[in-house]
Design a protein around this motif. Structure first.
Motif, PDB file in Angstrom:
ATOM      1  N   TYR A  35       0.866  -1.177   0.000  1.00  0.00           N
ATOM      2  CA  TYR A  35       0.000   0.000   0.000  1.00  0.00           C
ATOM      3  C   TYR A  35       0.907   1.233   0.000  1.00  0.00           C
ATOM      4  O   TYR A  35       2.086   1.149   0.347  1.00  0.00           O
ATOM      5  CB  TYR A  35      -0.864   0.050   1.271  1.00  0.00           C
ATOM      6  CG  TYR A  35      -1.885  -1.045   1.407  1.00  0.00           C
ATOM      7  CD1 TYR A  35      -1.542  -2.307   1.903  1.00  0.00           C
ATOM      8  CD2 TYR A  35      -3.219  -0.819   1.065  1.00  0.00           C
ATOM      9  CE1 TYR A  35      -2.486  -3.311   2.030  1.00  0.00           C
ATOM     10  CE2 TYR A  35      -4.173  -1.813   1.199  1.00  0.00           C
ATOM     11  CZ  TYR A  35      -3.801  -3.049   1.678  1.00  0.00           C
ATOM     12  OH  TYR A  35      -4.738  -4.031   1.816  1.00  0.00           O
ATOM     13  N   LYS A  42      -5.228   9.423   1.870  1.00  0.00           N
ATOM     14  CA  LYS A  42      -5.636   8.085   2.296  1.00  0.00           C
ATOM     15  C   LYS A  42      -4.554   7.061   2.009  1.00  0.00           C
ATOM     16  O   LYS A  42      -3.722   7.239   1.120  1.00  0.00           O
ATOM     17  CB  LYS A  42      -6.843   7.634   1.465  1.00  0.00           C
ATOM     18  CG  LYS A  42      -8.165   8.209   1.798  1.00  0.00           C
ATOM     19  CD  LYS A  42      -9.206   7.469   0.937  1.00  0.00           C
ATOM     20  CE  LYS A  42     -10.576   7.985   1.132  1.00  0.00           C
ATOM     21  NZ  LYS A  42     -11.573   7.168   0.433  1.00  0.00           N
TER      22      LYS A  42
ATOM     23  N   GLN B   2     -16.969   8.623  -1.001  1.00  0.00           N
ATOM     24  CA  GLN B   2     -16.097   7.529  -1.373  1.00  0.00           C
ATOM     25  C   GLN B   2     -16.319   6.359  -0.433  1.00  0.00           C
ATOM     26  O   GLN B   2     -16.844   6.512   0.664  1.00  0.00           O
ATOM     27  CB  GLN B   2     -14.655   7.995  -1.275  1.00  0.00           C
ATOM     28  CG  GLN B   2     -14.332   9.147  -2.198  1.00  0.00           C
ATOM     29  CD  GLN B   2     -12.919   9.619  -1.991  1.00  0.00           C
ATOM     30  OE1 GLN B   2     -12.018   8.833  -1.752  1.00  0.00           O
ATOM     31  NE2 GLN B   2     -12.701  10.915  -2.090  1.00  0.00           N
ATOM     32  N   GLN B   3     -15.890   5.179  -0.848  1.00  0.00           N
ATOM     33  CA  GLN B   3     -15.905   4.030   0.047  1.00  0.00           C
ATOM     34  C   GLN B   3     -15.040   4.358   1.240  1.00  0.00           C
ATOM     35  O   GLN B   3     -13.851   4.585   1.125  1.00  0.00           O
ATOM     36  CB  GLN B   3     -15.352   2.807  -0.692  1.00  0.00           C
ATOM     37  CG  GLN B   3     -15.375   1.527   0.102  1.00  0.00           C
ATOM     38  CD  GLN B   3     -16.746   0.863   0.098  1.00  0.00           C
ATOM     39  OE1 GLN B   3     -17.724   1.449  -0.332  1.00  0.00           O
ATOM     40  NE2 GLN B   3     -16.829  -0.353   0.563  1.00  0.00           N
ATOM     41  N   GLY B   4     -15.648   4.382   2.433  1.00  0.00           N
ATOM     42  CA  GLY B   4     -14.860   4.647   3.620  1.00  0.00           C
ATOM     43  C   GLY B   4     -14.622   6.125   3.858  1.00  0.00           C
ATOM     44  O   GLY B   4     -13.522   6.627   3.650  1.00  0.00           O
ATOM     45  N   PHE B  88      -8.486   4.684  11.260  1.00  0.00           N
ATOM     46  CA  PHE B  88      -9.011   4.464   9.922  1.00  0.00           C
ATOM     47  C   PHE B  88      -9.932   3.246   9.908  1.00  0.00           C
ATOM     48  O   PHE B  88      -9.610   2.217  10.511  1.00  0.00           O
ATOM     49  CB  PHE B  88      -7.879   4.184   8.933  1.00  0.00           C
ATOM     50  CG  PHE B  88      -6.933   5.329   8.728  1.00  0.00           C
ATOM     51  CD1 PHE B  88      -5.819   5.482   9.533  1.00  0.00           C
ATOM     52  CD2 PHE B  88      -7.153   6.238   7.713  1.00  0.00           C
ATOM     53  CE1 PHE B  88      -4.933   6.533   9.344  1.00  0.00           C
ATOM     54  CE2 PHE B  88      -6.273   7.298   7.508  1.00  0.00           C
ATOM     55  CZ  PHE B  88      -5.166   7.439   8.326  1.00  0.00           C
ATOM     56  N   ILE B  92     -13.269  -4.708   3.257  1.00  0.00           N
ATOM     57  CA  ILE B  92     -12.999  -5.759   2.277  1.00  0.00           C
ATOM     58  C   ILE B  92     -14.307  -5.988   1.540  1.00  0.00           C
ATOM     59  O   ILE B  92     -15.342  -6.207   2.172  1.00  0.00           O
ATOM     60  CB  ILE B  92     -12.554  -7.068   2.952  1.00  0.00           C
ATOM     61  CG1 ILE B  92     -11.261  -6.874   3.733  1.00  0.00           C
ATOM     62  CG2 ILE B  92     -12.412  -8.173   1.908  1.00  0.00           C
ATOM     63  CD1 ILE B  92     -10.006  -6.812   2.917  1.00  0.00           C
ATOM     64  N   LYS B  98      -8.174  -6.937  -0.825  1.00  0.00           N
ATOM     65  CA  LYS B  98      -7.538  -5.650  -0.594  1.00  0.00           C
ATOM     66  C   LYS B  98      -8.366  -4.837   0.394  1.00  0.00           C
ATOM     67  O   LYS B  98      -9.592  -4.941   0.435  1.00  0.00           O
ATOM     68  CB  LYS B  98      -7.410  -4.873  -1.907  1.00  0.00           C
ATOM     69  CG  LYS B  98      -8.741  -4.385  -2.453  1.00  0.00           C
ATOM     70  CD  LYS B  98      -8.559  -3.579  -3.717  1.00  0.00           C
ATOM     71  CE  LYS B  98      -9.910  -2.992  -4.170  1.00  0.00           C
ATOM     72  NZ  LYS B  98      -9.816  -2.332  -5.468  1.00  0.00           N
ATOM     73  N   LEU B  99      -7.692  -4.025   1.175  1.00  0.00           N
ATOM     74  CA  LEU B  99      -8.342  -3.102   2.083  1.00  0.00           C
ATOM     75  C   LEU B  99      -8.559  -1.768   1.381  1.00  0.00           C
ATOM     76  O   LEU B  99      -7.631  -1.234   0.766  1.00  0.00           O
ATOM     77  CB  LEU B  99      -7.485  -2.881   3.331  1.00  0.00           C
ATOM     78  CG  LEU B  99      -7.415  -4.026   4.337  1.00  0.00           C
ATOM     79  CD1 LEU B  99      -6.290  -3.786   5.324  1.00  0.00           C
ATOM     80  CD2 LEU B  99      -8.738  -4.185   5.060  1.00  0.00           C
ATOM     81  N   PHE B 101      -9.325   1.921   2.370  1.00  0.00           N
ATOM     82  CA  PHE B 101      -9.271   2.731   3.578  1.00  0.00           C
ATOM     83  C   PHE B 101     -10.148   3.968   3.482  1.00  0.00           C
ATOM     84  O   PHE B 101     -10.345   4.539   2.405  1.00  0.00           O
ATOM     85  CB  PHE B 101      -7.833   3.165   3.858  1.00  0.00           C
ATOM     86  CG  PHE B 101      -6.998   2.105   4.499  1.00  0.00           C
ATOM     87  CD1 PHE B 101      -6.379   1.128   3.736  1.00  0.00           C
ATOM     88  CD2 PHE B 101      -6.851   2.061   5.875  1.00  0.00           C
ATOM     89  CE1 PHE B 101      -5.623   0.135   4.322  1.00  0.00           C
ATOM     90  CE2 PHE B 101      -6.087   1.067   6.481  1.00  0.00           C
ATOM     91  CZ  PHE B 101      -5.475   0.103   5.697  1.00  0.00           C
ATOM     92  N   GLY B 102     -10.613   4.388   4.656  1.00  0.00           N
ATOM     93  CA  GLY B 102     -11.312   5.653   4.779  1.00  0.00           C
ATOM     94  C   GLY B 102     -10.333   6.794   4.947  1.00  0.00           C
ATOM     95  O   GLY B 102      -9.109   6.608   4.938  1.00  0.00           O
ATOM     96  N   THR B 103     -10.899   7.962   5.113  1.00  0.00           N
ATOM     97  CA  THR B 103     -10.095   9.185   5.197  1.00  0.00           C
ATOM     98  C   THR B 103      -9.471   9.383   6.581  1.00  0.00           C
ATOM     99  O   THR B 103      -8.535  10.144   6.733  1.00  0.00           O
ATOM    100  CB  THR B 103     -10.960  10.406   4.866  1.00  0.00           C
ATOM    101  OG1 THR B 103     -12.170  10.336   5.638  1.00  0.00           O
ATOM    102  CG2 THR B 103     -11.330  10.427   3.395  1.00  0.00           C
TER     103      THR B 103
END
Lengths: 113, 111
Positions: A35, A42, B2-4, B88, B92, B98-99, B101-103
């Motif tokens: 990552y 993010k 957005q996602q997260g 955060f 999934i 894959k992860l 992530f949020g903001t």
């Protein structure tokens, strides 16, 4: 307690140079990930690796990027020709199962000048 | 959104108070995970909640998941100065691993 390790902690390179970021995942883990986190943004997924092949990759992971597990312990991320926008913190992670908990390394800060 | 996405973006509380952080997501999830990141350091896994679970506890952490509202919350009870970090949520989805992530929420716990 076992942990993911990453080297180097900080890498400075010139634009256009190749860099290899190294990771040693936790020994009995089977899933490996990279990552990245651009400063103030993010955490973004780059690539996942299982059974000696890439299982998933993001749009960021273009032809300039490659991953390798050259032996039973190391997991590397190579950037062939670095760009200024590749400057970020790169995190390696590993896990025992796909879609489960992931264990992250401390990161490598890549600075491209 | 957005996602997260998480709110608040920043939270400042006194030691001993509870801290609540919220996360919303867009697409259906397999599980949702919470991670902590101390400044400039790696991410530490805190807790995982599966899509068929509604609440989970781990020590001073309590996580809830509402799949109908596509949201999750993380509650830290009796906060300590050492809890100061960014938190955060990460999901999934589908058949992947894959992860996303949020903001993140920056939590500051003051003495």
């Amino acid at each position: 307690e076992p942990e993911v390790t990453q080297t180097p902690s900080h890498q400075v390179t010139q634009m256009g140079q190749e860099v290899i970021l190294r990771c040693v995942p936790i020994s009995n883990h089977l899933y490996f990930y990279w990552y990245r986190q651009i400063l103030g943004q993010k955490v973004e997924f780059l690539v996942s690796f299982y059974n000696n092949e890439i299982s998933e990759k993001s749009e960021i992971f273009d032809d300039q990027f490659s991953v390798e597990r050259p032996d039973g312990s190391n997991f590397t991320l190579k950037i062939r020709s670095t760009k200024l926008e590749d400057s970020a913190m790169y995190f390696c992670a590993s896990g025992t199962s796909g879609g489960g908990e992931q264990f992250f390394g401390p990161g490598t800060r890549l600075t491209v000048l | 959104s957005q996602q997260g996405e998480e709110d608040p973006q920043a939270l400042s509380i006194q030691e001993g108070e509870n801290a609540t952080m919220n996360c919303s997501y867009k697409t259906s999830i397999n599980n949702l995970q919470w991670y902590r990141q101390n400044s400039g350091r790696g991410l530490v896994h805190l807790i995982l909640i599966r899509s068929n679970e509604r609440e989970k506890h781990s020590g001073r952490l309590r996580v809830t998941l509402d799949t109908s509202k596509k949201s999750s919350s993380l509650l830290i009870t009796a906060s300590r100065a050492a809890d100061t970090a960014s938190y955060f949520c990460a999901s999934i989805t589908g058949g992947g691993n894959k992860l996303t992530f949020g903001t993140g929420t920056q939590l500051k716990v003051e003495l």
